[in-house]
Design a protein around this motif. Structure first.
Motif, PDB file in Angstrom:
ATOM      1  N   GLN A  28       5.655   6.303  -3.530  1.00 11.12           N
ATOM      2  CA  GLN A  28       6.368   5.604  -2.439  1.00 11.12           C
ATOM      3  C   GLN A  28       7.285   4.635  -3.407  1.00 11.12           C
ATOM      4  O   GLN A  28       7.779   3.901  -2.478  1.00 11.12           O
ATOM      5  CB  GLN A  28       5.654   4.683  -2.126  1.00 11.12           C
ATOM      6  CG  GLN A  28       4.717   5.424  -1.093  1.00 11.12           C
ATOM      7  CD  GLN A  28       4.024   5.239  -0.525  1.00 11.12           C
ATOM      8  OE1 GLN A  28       3.020   3.898  -0.264  1.00 11.12           O
ATOM      9  NE2 GLN A  28       4.479   5.517   1.287  1.00 11.12           N
ATOM     10  N   LEU A  29       8.113   4.103  -4.174  1.00 10.66           N
ATOM     11  CA  LEU A  29       8.329   2.498  -4.480  1.00 10.66           C
ATOM     12  C   LEU A  29      10.183   2.840  -4.309  1.00 10.66           C
ATOM     13  O   LEU A  29      10.198   1.764  -3.308  1.00 10.66           O
ATOM     14  CB  LEU A  29       8.302   2.691  -6.227  1.00 10.66           C
ATOM     15  CG  LEU A  29       9.196   1.177  -6.220  1.00 10.66           C
ATOM     16  CD1 LEU A  29       8.760  -0.178  -5.590  1.00 10.66           C
ATOM     17  CD2 LEU A  29       8.846   0.926  -8.125  1.00 10.66           C
ATOM     18  N   GLY A  30      10.824   3.936  -4.468  1.00  8.76           N
ATOM     19  CA  GLY A  30      12.084   4.314  -4.048  1.00  8.76           C
ATOM     20  C   GLY A  30      12.488   4.669  -2.449  1.00  8.76           C
ATOM     21  O   GLY A  30      13.308   4.043  -1.975  1.00  8.76           O
ATOM     22  N   ALA A  31      11.095   4.978  -2.297  1.00 14.93           N
ATOM     23  CA  ALA A  31      11.237   4.889  -1.228  1.00 14.93           C
ATOM     24  C   ALA A  31      11.708   3.673  -0.169  1.00 14.93           C
ATOM     25  O   ALA A  31      12.041   3.250   0.701  1.00 14.93           O
ATOM     26  CB  ALA A  31      10.611   6.372  -0.085  1.00 14.93           C
ATOM     27  N   ASN A  46      14.053 -15.376   5.430  1.00  7.12           N
ATOM     28  CA  ASN A  46      12.974 -15.314   4.809  1.00  7.12           C
ATOM     29  C   ASN A  46      12.875 -14.075   3.535  1.00  7.12           C
ATOM     30  O   ASN A  46      13.319 -13.325   4.101  1.00  7.12           O
ATOM     31  CB  ASN A  46      12.590 -14.385   6.221  1.00  7.12           C
ATOM     32  CG  ASN A  46      10.810 -15.004   6.565  1.00  7.12           C
ATOM     33  OD1 ASN A  46      10.299 -14.168   5.275  1.00  7.12           O
ATOM     34  ND2 ASN A  46      10.642 -14.245   7.944  1.00  7.12           N
ATOM     35  N   ARG A  47      11.951 -14.867   2.763  1.00 14.36           N
ATOM     36  CA  ARG A  47      11.704 -14.487   1.841  1.00 14.36           C
ATOM     37  C   ARG A  47       9.884 -13.106   1.729  1.00 14.36           C
ATOM     38  O   ARG A  47       9.419 -14.060   2.079  1.00 14.36           O
ATOM     39  CB  ARG A  47      11.975 -14.343   0.761  1.00 14.36           C
ATOM     40  CG  ARG A  47      11.692 -13.474  -0.886  1.00 14.36           C
ATOM     41  CD  ARG A  47      12.138 -15.149  -1.974  1.00 14.36           C
ATOM     42  NE  ARG A  47      13.375 -15.017  -2.083  1.00 14.36           N
ATOM     43  CZ  ARG A  47      14.152 -15.358  -2.814  1.00 14.36           C
ATOM     44  NH1 ARG A  47      13.840 -16.323  -3.758  1.00 14.36           N
ATOM     45  NH2 ARG A  47      15.527 -15.479  -2.811  1.00 14.36           N
ATOM     46  N   VAL A  48       9.902 -12.397   1.189  1.00 14.62           N
ATOM     47  CA  VAL A  48       8.453 -11.395   1.607  1.00 14.62           C
ATOM     48  C   VAL A  48       8.298 -10.983   0.174  1.00 14.62           C
ATOM     49  O   VAL A  48       9.322 -10.239  -0.251  1.00 14.62           O
ATOM     50  CB  VAL A  48       8.923 -10.234   2.705  1.00 14.62           C
ATOM     51  CG1 VAL A  48       7.018  -9.824   2.696  1.00 14.62           C
ATOM     52  CG2 VAL A  48       8.753 -11.026   3.796  1.00 14.62           C
ATOM     53  N   PHE A  49       7.139 -10.945  -0.678  1.00 11.07           N
ATOM     54  CA  PHE A  49       6.751 -10.175  -1.425  1.00 11.07           C
ATOM     55  C   PHE A  49       5.650  -8.911  -1.263  1.00 11.07           C
ATOM     56  O   PHE A  49       4.601  -9.047  -0.070  1.00 11.07           O
ATOM     57  CB  PHE A  49       5.428 -11.292  -2.610  1.00 11.07           C
ATOM     58  CG  PHE A  49       6.420 -11.867  -3.381  1.00 11.07           C
ATOM     59  CD1 PHE A  49       7.401 -12.475  -3.268  1.00 11.07           C
ATOM     60  CD2 PHE A  49       5.467 -12.894  -4.546  1.00 11.07           C
ATOM     61  CE1 PHE A  49       8.233 -13.843  -3.799  1.00 11.07           C
ATOM     62  CE2 PHE A  49       6.553 -13.670  -5.346  1.00 11.07           C
ATOM     63  CZ  PHE A  49       7.763 -14.186  -5.410  1.00 11.07           C
ATOM     64  N   VAL A  50       5.912  -7.992  -1.559  1.00 10.48           N
ATOM     65  CA  VAL A  50       5.149  -6.599  -1.674  1.00 10.48           C
ATOM     66  C   VAL A  50       5.179  -6.110  -2.567  1.00 10.48           C
ATOM     67  O   VAL A  50       5.448  -6.099  -3.188  1.00 10.48           O
ATOM     68  CB  VAL A  50       6.440  -5.656  -0.748  1.00 10.48           C
ATOM     69  CG1 VAL A  50       5.666  -4.493  -0.243  1.00 10.48           C
ATOM     70  CG2 VAL A  50       6.943  -6.660   0.951  1.00 10.48           C
ATOM     71  N   ARG A  51       2.877  -5.570  -2.559  1.00 12.20           N
ATOM     72  CA  ARG A  51       2.689  -5.292  -3.094  1.00 12.20           C
ATOM     73  C   ARG A  51       2.523  -3.257  -2.879  1.00 12.20           C
ATOM     74  O   ARG A  51       2.277  -3.511  -2.113  1.00 12.20           O
ATOM     75  CB  ARG A  51       1.391  -5.690  -3.618  1.00 12.20           C
ATOM     76  CG  ARG A  51       1.367  -4.969  -4.893  1.00 12.20           C
ATOM     77  CD  ARG A  51      -0.819  -5.428  -5.595  1.00 12.20           C
ATOM     78  NE  ARG A  51      -0.846  -7.094  -5.772  1.00 12.20           N
ATOM     79  CZ  ARG A  51      -0.744  -8.029  -4.648  1.00 12.20           C
ATOM     80  NH1 ARG A  51      -1.537  -8.082  -3.582  1.00 12.20           N
ATOM     81  NH2 ARG A  51      -1.004  -8.862  -4.957  1.00 12.20           N
ATOM     82  N   VAL A  52       3.302  -2.718  -3.824  1.00  8.17           N
ATOM     83  CA  VAL A  52       2.923  -0.963  -4.017  1.00  8.17           C
ATOM     84  C   VAL A  52       2.538  -0.473  -5.043  1.00  8.17           C
ATOM     85  O   VAL A  52       2.638  -0.967  -6.541  1.00  8.17           O
ATOM     86  CB  VAL A  52       4.809  -0.924  -4.493  1.00  8.17           C
ATOM     87  CG1 VAL A  52       4.797   0.882  -3.879  1.00  8.17           C
ATOM     88  CG2 VAL A  52       5.773  -1.036  -3.525  1.00  8.17           C
ATOM     89  N   ARG A  53       1.478  -0.059  -4.658  1.00 15.01           N
ATOM     90  CA  ARG A  53       0.541   0.389  -5.626  1.00 15.01           C
ATOM     91  C   ARG A  53       0.553   1.829  -5.600  1.00 15.01           C
ATOM     92  O   ARG A  53      -0.519   2.271  -6.805  1.00 15.01           O
ATOM     93  CB  ARG A  53      -0.817   0.428  -4.462  1.00 15.01           C
ATOM     94  CG  ARG A  53      -1.436  -1.373  -4.417  1.00 15.01           C
ATOM     95  CD  ARG A  53      -3.393  -1.379  -3.924  1.00 15.01           C
ATOM     96  NE  ARG A  53      -2.916  -2.492  -3.825  1.00 15.01           N
ATOM     97  CZ  ARG A  53      -3.616  -3.630  -4.216  1.00 15.01           C
ATOM     98  NH1 ARG A  53      -3.518  -2.976  -5.660  1.00 15.01           N
ATOM     99  NH2 ARG A  53      -4.072  -4.812  -3.745  1.00 15.01           N
ATOM    100  N   ASP A  54       1.291   1.991  -4.884  1.00  8.20           N
ATOM    101  CA  ASP A  54       1.376   4.610  -5.404  1.00  8.20           C
ATOM    102  C   ASP A  54       3.309   3.832  -5.841  1.00  8.20           C
ATOM    103  O   ASP A  54       4.287   4.098  -4.633  1.00  8.20           O
ATOM    104  CB  ASP A  54       1.573   4.808  -3.636  1.00  8.20           C
ATOM    105  CG  ASP A  54       1.553   6.401  -3.854  1.00  8.20           C
ATOM    106  OD1 ASP A  54       2.004   7.069  -5.244  1.00  8.20           O
ATOM    107  OD2 ASP A  54       1.925   6.831  -3.116  1.00  8.20           O
ATOM    108  N   LEU A  55       3.520   4.157  -6.836  1.00  6.72           N
ATOM    109  CA  LEU A  55       4.263   4.394  -7.278  1.00  6.72           C
ATOM    110  C   LEU A  55       5.261   5.553  -7.037  1.00  6.72           C
ATOM    111  O   LEU A  55       7.214   4.849  -6.786  1.00  6.72           O
ATOM    112  CB  LEU A  55       4.549   3.745  -8.862  1.00  6.72           C
ATOM    113  CG  LEU A  55       4.107   2.361  -9.558  1.00  6.72           C
ATOM    114  CD1 LEU A  55       4.066   2.183 -10.877  1.00  6.72           C
ATOM    115  CD2 LEU A  55       4.775   1.213  -8.585  1.00  6.72           C
TER     116      LEU A  55
END
Length: 231
Positions: free
Chosen positions: A124-127, A113-122
Motif C-alpha cells: 500500500q505504500l505507494g498508494a 503540522n507534521r505527522v508520522f505514519v506507519r505503513v504495515r502493508d508495504l
C-alpha cells in the motif's frame, strides 16, 4: 597468637590479589550483522500553509491534515500507526534585509503540522503516499523501512558476533601458543535498523502511486568478549 593469625590472613589475601592481578586474558571485539526484507515503513509528512491571517493559515493546514487522516483511515491505517509530532505557527517577515534600515514587518503567518505514519502493508505504500499528496501534504520529511519484530534479527546478529569473537580469540591464542580458557565477560551493543550496504531491488509499491523500492535492511550487534588463558 592473634597477631600471627592476622598476618597470615593478610599474606594470603595479598597473594590471592597478586594472582588475580597476574591472571592473563584475551579481549576481542566482533560485529555480527543480519539482513532481512523490510515489512514496515514510516513516513514523515507535513502540511504547511501561509496566509495574511494566522487563523486562516492554521485553518487551511488543519483542514488538509483532517482530510489526510480521514483518507488514511479509509485505507486501513490504524489509529495507533498515526501520530502528530509537530504543530507550529510562526510569523512571516518582510523587509528583514532591507538596505534602507527599515524595521521588518510581519506580512503573514505560516502554519505547519507534521505527522508520522506507519505503513504495515508495504504493498500500500505507494498508494498511501500518492493519496496524502492529493489530499494536501506538501512537506515530506523522510521515509524509513523497518521490521515489525526486530528480535529474531537481533538474535541472528548476536549469534554471528559471538561466533566471530570466539573464532578470533582462538586464532589469537593459537598464534601466541596459548590455550584459550572459558569466557569471563561479554558486553554487547545493538545498533539500529539501517539500509543494507548492498541493496537489492525490491518493489513494495506495484500498484498505482509513488514508486518505492525497499531493498534490504540490516541489524548489527557488536560484542566484546573476555577469555581466560588456561595454564
Amino acid at each position: 597468637m592473634k597477631k600471627y593469625a592476622f598476618l597470615a590472613a593478610l599474606m594470603a589475601a595479598t597473594a590471592a590479589g597478586m594472582a588475580h592481578a597476574e591472571e592473563r586474558r584475551i579481549t576481542v571485539d566482533a560485529l555480527g550483522t543480519a539482513l532481512a526484507v523490510p515489512d514496515m515503513a514510516t513516513i514523515t509528512l507535513g502540511v504547511t500553509h501561509e496566509d495574511a491571517e494566522a487563523a486562516d493559515a492554521m485553518q487551511a493546514t488543519s483542514d488538509a491534515v483532517s482530510a489526510i487522516l480521514a483518507r488514511l483511515e479509509q485505507m486501513g491505517i490504524e489509529a495507533r500507526d498515526v501520530q502528530t509530532r509537530d504543530l507550529s505557527l510562526s510569523p512571516v517577515w518582510s523587509g528583514r534585509n532591507n538596505p534602507n534600515g527599515d524595521r521588518p514587518e510581519i506580512s503573514g503567518f505560516s502554519a505547519s503540522n507534521r505527522v508520522f505514519v506507519r505503513v504495515r502493508d508495504l504493498t500500500q505504500l505507494g498508494a498511501v503516499m500518492d493519496a496524502v499528496i492529493q489530499d494536501g501534504a506538501n512537506d515530506f520529511g523522510g521515509l524509513s523501512f523497518g521490521v515489525q519484530d526486530p528480535k529474531p534479527l537481533e538474535a541472528q546478529a548476536r549469534a554471528k558476533a559471538v561466533a566471530e569473537a570466539t573464532a578470533k580469540a582462538e586464532q589469537l591464542a593459537q598464534a601466541a601458543s596459548l590455550t584459550l580458557g572459558p569466557v569471563q565477560q561479554i558486553n554487547e551493543h545493538v545498533g539500529g535498523i539501517r539500509p543494507a550496504a548492498q541493496m537489492r531491488e525490491f518493489k513494495v509499491a506495484d500498484s498505482a502511486g509513488v514508486p518505492v523500492a525497499g531493498g534490504e535492511i540490516s541489524v548489527s550487534v557488536n560484542v566484546t568478549m573476555e577469555f581466560a588463558i588456561s595454564e
